[in-house]
Design a protein around this motif. Sequence first.
Motif, PDB file in Angstrom:
ATOM      1  N   GLY A  31      97.729  23.895  -9.413  1.00 15.17           N
ATOM      2  CA  GLY A  31      97.588  22.479  -9.732  1.00 15.17           C
ATOM      3  C   GLY A  31      96.165  21.978  -9.592  1.00 15.17           C
ATOM      4  O   GLY A  31      95.555  22.102  -8.551  1.00 15.17           O
ATOM      5  N   THR A  39     111.162  19.641  -7.443  1.00 18.42           N
ATOM      6  CA  THR A  39     110.520  19.352  -8.732  1.00 18.42           C
ATOM      7  C   THR A  39     111.500  19.030  -9.849  1.00 18.42           C
ATOM      8  O   THR A  39     111.092  18.895 -11.002  1.00 18.42           O
ATOM      9  CB  THR A  39     109.684  20.568  -9.198  1.00 18.42           C
ATOM     10  OG1 THR A  39     110.562  21.690  -9.314  1.00 18.42           O
ATOM     11  CG2 THR A  39     108.593  20.894  -8.213  1.00 18.42           C
ATOM     12  N   GLN A  95     105.409  13.299  -5.831  1.00 20.09           N
ATOM     13  CA  GLN A  95     105.917  14.507  -5.181  1.00 20.09           C
ATOM     14  C   GLN A  95     104.812  15.150  -4.336  1.00 20.09           C
ATOM     15  O   GLN A  95     105.072  15.700  -3.277  1.00 20.09           O
ATOM     16  CB  GLN A  95     106.457  15.470  -6.244  1.00 20.09           C
ATOM     17  CG  GLN A  95     107.517  16.435  -5.746  1.00 20.09           C
ATOM     18  CD  GLN A  95     108.674  15.774  -5.014  1.00 20.09           C
ATOM     19  OE1 GLN A  95     108.645  15.608  -3.805  1.00 20.09           O
ATOM     20  NE2 GLN A  95     109.713  15.399  -5.741  1.00 20.09           N
ATOM     21  N   ARG A  96     103.557  15.037  -4.783  1.00 20.84           N
ATOM     22  CA  ARG A  96     102.438  15.521  -3.970  1.00 20.84           C
ATOM     23  C   ARG A  96     102.344  14.729  -2.673  1.00 20.84           C
ATOM     24  O   ARG A  96     102.043  15.288  -1.609  1.00 20.84           O
ATOM     25  CB  ARG A  96     101.116  15.384  -4.743  1.00 20.84           C
ATOM     26  CG  ARG A  96     100.946  16.411  -5.841  1.00 20.84           C
ATOM     27  CD  ARG A  96      99.842  16.010  -6.795  1.00 20.84           C
ATOM     28  NE  ARG A  96      99.873  16.871  -7.969  1.00 20.84           N
ATOM     29  CZ  ARG A  96      99.114  17.956  -8.102  1.00 20.84           C
ATOM     30  NH1 ARG A  96      98.256  18.283  -7.164  1.00 20.84           N
ATOM     31  NH2 ARG A  96      99.227  18.697  -9.181  1.00 20.84           N
ATOM     32  N   GLY A  98     104.654  13.254 -10.583  1.00 22.63           N
ATOM     33  CA  GLY A  98     104.031  14.419  -9.963  1.00 22.63           C
ATOM     34  C   GLY A  98     103.192  14.026  -8.752  1.00 22.63           C
ATOM     35  O   GLY A  98     103.203  14.698  -7.724  1.00 22.63           O
ATOM     36  N   GLN A  99     102.467  12.907  -8.884  1.00 20.74           N
ATOM     37  CA  GLN A  99     101.650  12.441  -7.765  1.00 20.74           C
ATOM     38  C   GLN A  99     102.513  12.043  -6.578  1.00 20.74           C
ATOM     39  O   GLN A  99     102.185  12.315  -5.425  1.00 20.74           O
ATOM     40  CB  GLN A  99     100.803  11.242  -8.212  1.00 20.74           C
ATOM     41  CG  GLN A  99      99.703  11.624  -9.189  1.00 20.74           C
ATOM     42  CD  GLN A  99      98.979  10.408  -9.718  1.00 20.74           C
ATOM     43  OE1 GLN A  99      99.573   9.341  -9.894  1.00 20.74           O
ATOM     44  NE2 GLN A  99      97.699  10.560  -9.993  1.00 20.74           N
ATOM     45  N   GLN A 122     106.049  20.519 -12.894  1.00 21.74           N
ATOM     46  CA  GLN A 122     106.900  21.293 -11.982  1.00 21.74           C
ATOM     47  C   GLN A 122     106.162  22.511 -11.465  1.00 21.74           C
ATOM     48  O   GLN A 122     106.095  22.757 -10.270  1.00 21.74           O
ATOM     49  CB  GLN A 122     108.147  21.795 -12.721  1.00 21.74           C
ATOM     50  CG  GLN A 122     109.260  20.807 -12.816  1.00 21.74           C
ATOM     51  CD  GLN A 122     110.558  21.470 -13.254  1.00 21.74           C
ATOM     52  OE1 GLN A 122     110.679  22.687 -13.257  1.00 21.74           O
ATOM     53  NE2 GLN A 122     111.523  20.659 -13.599  1.00 21.74           N
ATOM     54  N   GLN A 157     102.952  23.160 -11.434  1.00 18.30           N
ATOM     55  CA  GLN A 157     101.802  22.805 -10.592  1.00 18.30           C
ATOM     56  C   GLN A 157     102.233  22.475  -9.172  1.00 18.30           C
ATOM     57  O   GLN A 157     101.649  22.962  -8.196  1.00 18.30           O
ATOM     58  CB  GLN A 157     101.099  21.563 -11.156  1.00 18.30           C
ATOM     59  CG  GLN A 157     100.263  21.812 -12.390  1.00 18.30           C
ATOM     60  CD  GLN A 157      99.621  20.517 -12.865  1.00 18.30           C
ATOM     61  OE1 GLN A 157      99.699  19.487 -12.202  1.00 18.30           O
ATOM     62  NE2 GLN A 157      98.989  20.574 -14.028  1.00 18.30           N
ATOM     63  N   VAL A 158     103.259  21.635  -9.076  1.00 22.36           N
ATOM     64  CA  VAL A 158     103.683  21.175  -7.752  1.00 22.36           C
ATOM     65  C   VAL A 158     104.242  22.336  -6.937  1.00 22.36           C
ATOM     66  O   VAL A 158     103.962  22.472  -5.741  1.00 22.36           O
ATOM     67  CB  VAL A 158     104.704  20.025  -7.890  1.00 22.36           C
ATOM     68  CG1 VAL A 158     105.328  19.686  -6.549  1.00 22.36           C
ATOM     69  CG2 VAL A 158     104.033  18.797  -8.477  1.00 22.36           C
ATOM     70  N   VAL A 183      96.551  17.989  -1.168  1.00 27.87           N
ATOM     71  CA  VAL A 183      97.537  18.062  -2.249  1.00 27.87           C
ATOM     72  C   VAL A 183      96.930  17.617  -3.574  1.00 27.87           C
ATOM     73  O   VAL A 183      97.647  17.347  -4.539  1.00 27.87           O
ATOM     74  CB  VAL A 183      98.805  17.231  -1.942  1.00 27.87           C
ATOM     75  CG1 VAL A 183      99.510  17.783  -0.723  1.00 27.87           C
ATOM     76  CG2 VAL A 183      98.479  15.758  -1.769  1.00 27.87           C
TER      77      VAL A 183
END
Lengths: 343, 319
Positions: free
Chosen positions: A6, B175, B154-155, B151-152, B183, B185-186, B134
């Motif tokens: 990421g 995810t 979830q980070r 996504g942010q 998904q 990336q996380v 993260v």
Amino acid sequence: MTTTVGSPAGAARRPGTTATAYPRYLAGRLGGAAVSLLAVLVTSFFLFRVLPGDPVKAMTRGVPTSAGQMATLRRQFGLDLPLWQQFTDYCAKALTGDLGTSYQFRAPVGELIADKLPATLLLTGVAVVLYSAVGLWLGTRSAWRHGGLGDKLNTGVALTLWSVPSFWLGLLLIIVFSVGVGPVPGLFPTGGMESGDETGPAYVLDVAHHMVLPVLTLVAVGYAQTLLVMRASLLDEMGGDYLTTARAKGLRDDLVRRRHAVPNALLPTVTMIFINLGHVAAGSILVETVFSWPGLGGLFYQALSVPDLPLVQGLFVVFAGAMIVMNLLADLLYPLLDPRVGR
Amino acid sequence: MSLLTIRDLRVTYGTGTAAVRGVDLTVAAGRKLGVAGESGCGKSTLALALLRLLPPTARLTGEILLDGEDVLTMKWGRLRAVRWAGASIVFQGAMHSLNAVHRIGDQIAEPLLVHRRATPNAARERVGTLLEQVGLPAARASAYPHELSGGQRQRVMIAMALACEPRLIVADEPTTALDVMIQAQVLRLLERLVTEQDISLVMISHDLAVLADTCDRLAVMYAGRVVEEGPARDVYDAARHPYGRALSAAFPRIGDPASRLAPRGLPGDPPDPAALPPGCTFHPRCPVALPTCASQDPPLAPAAPGHRAACVLTTGSPA
Ligand SMILES: Nc1ncnc2c1ncn2[C@@H]1O[C@H](COP(=O)(O)OP(=O)(O)OP(=O)(O)O)[C@@H](O)[C@H]1O
Ligand code: SF4
Ligand SMILES: [Mg+2]
């Protein structure tokens, strides 16, 4: 899988949360409130023309008056003019803050209202603040332990008190705590706002003493609504996943409630509390009457029985105006409390 | 000694639903266990049970040993101390798992303050570090959850889970709500951070391919039980249980939402926990079921070195 590690997913801001959003919102709400106030002015003029009775006859009741004198009175109060002209005169004056002259008191309506307003604001203001606090507190407790004995007792008592007529409860309190029943001595005055011979701190205490029973009456019949709304709102929040997160973090139960659940549950109740504050000016006509409270309620009653059209109109504008202003405040405050609403 | 040992865990909800029916699992320190299974097989129930976060009406029996201490018999004070500091959770929907009216920085700092890991000033600094770990700028601490993308968010959940440097992180479908690229990336991020910091991971997913790629060992759940458990690659490439085989065939690529509820090649629906079939609970859907399967429920037994399965065909002939 062939995806890369990421990369920083930087600051993707949503549109609509820019710094200009709140001023525009503010302007919209202010405009809306101004339009509502104008509508109230217009409505108040026509609404009370349907009241039965001839104001001039009522003014001169019991006093022998000749037809000529009646005509003079009519001219004096502009009642001989066509309705549309009365209306334009009324609007022109109202916009300059002049609400006309009371038929029965022969005094400016604005002054009459200003004279009685503080007593009403004091009584109902204190009552609304108290019953909102009581309702929020009990509603929170009820919801957090919902279905339990405490909850059932809580909501049962609140609903019972809600369904009691306020004048009846007021009278009951007067009988028990002012007149005294059996071993209970008369603890509080039966009515009025002051004994009349106190000054300084003693005066404050005296007024507070006079306020106990009417405030108690208003709180008792009024807190159920806040309780029920807060209870329902908190129950809605209690299934929230964010509360599981809070518990998983190791927070004590009371912190989960106070720090996480209640702030979310409060949002829907804010509007309601401000609407209740809007009732402050109208006060409670029944309770003011029972306790001979020198407020707007009694004035409104007197004005209606004539009918004293300028005074009735003036009071209506003040009552509705308070409502509009409090609604406006609720609208302005809400975005500051809920970060999700654009500001 | 293993960090997490679950012995014969059973969870029955107040409604009578037996959501978990005798689960035995272990996770060694620093290792990653994947838990897979269809919707409703009891994965989230298992995750919540680990920190006793289930509704008070749920009945739990068995043992959950975290660092040798049984979570199920802990006193409340001790349990609160273990929550998040000993083991933390990354929940499924970050939008709803974060509090909408608090800034994310305050939410990340909260466990640090509750567990007295930092003064308010030190906590603020640590929040910045965590956010950068993260992949978010430290300045985002003042944002509210709705100002971030899925996504942010979830980070942020991952940063929050790392805050107290726990020994174990449980990630319950971390995810699912995200689109495919995000998904991946996380997941990579979570895997990397957990490995770097030597934290054990229990990762829950319906997606066997993702788990096989991330985890050391894999457990496949069906109707509240583990039906297969072994080294991740073995379970994914050479499943011993017919249900495990169906699952690994069902996910040709990560994040295909259509296959979530109906693994490819597997007819029928997951069983209703209120009316489980007798015998092997999988037999109504099993393509290779024997007549005896309708009456005999095979236990989880060794099927290969370090690999267990609950099927008559792999653990010997029916008695
Ligand atoms: N609070 C509850 N009360 C009663 N039954 C519940 C409760 N939560 C879950 N269940 C039931 O327990 C079973 C297992 O649910 P669980 O959420 O653990 O499944 P899951 O494997 O996480 O599914 P998904 O993949 O959809 O998240 C389901 O049958 C569900 O209906
Ligand atoms: S025990 Fe029988 S029904 Fe169950 S998985 Fe094995 S073969 Fe299929
Ligand atoms: Mg789940």
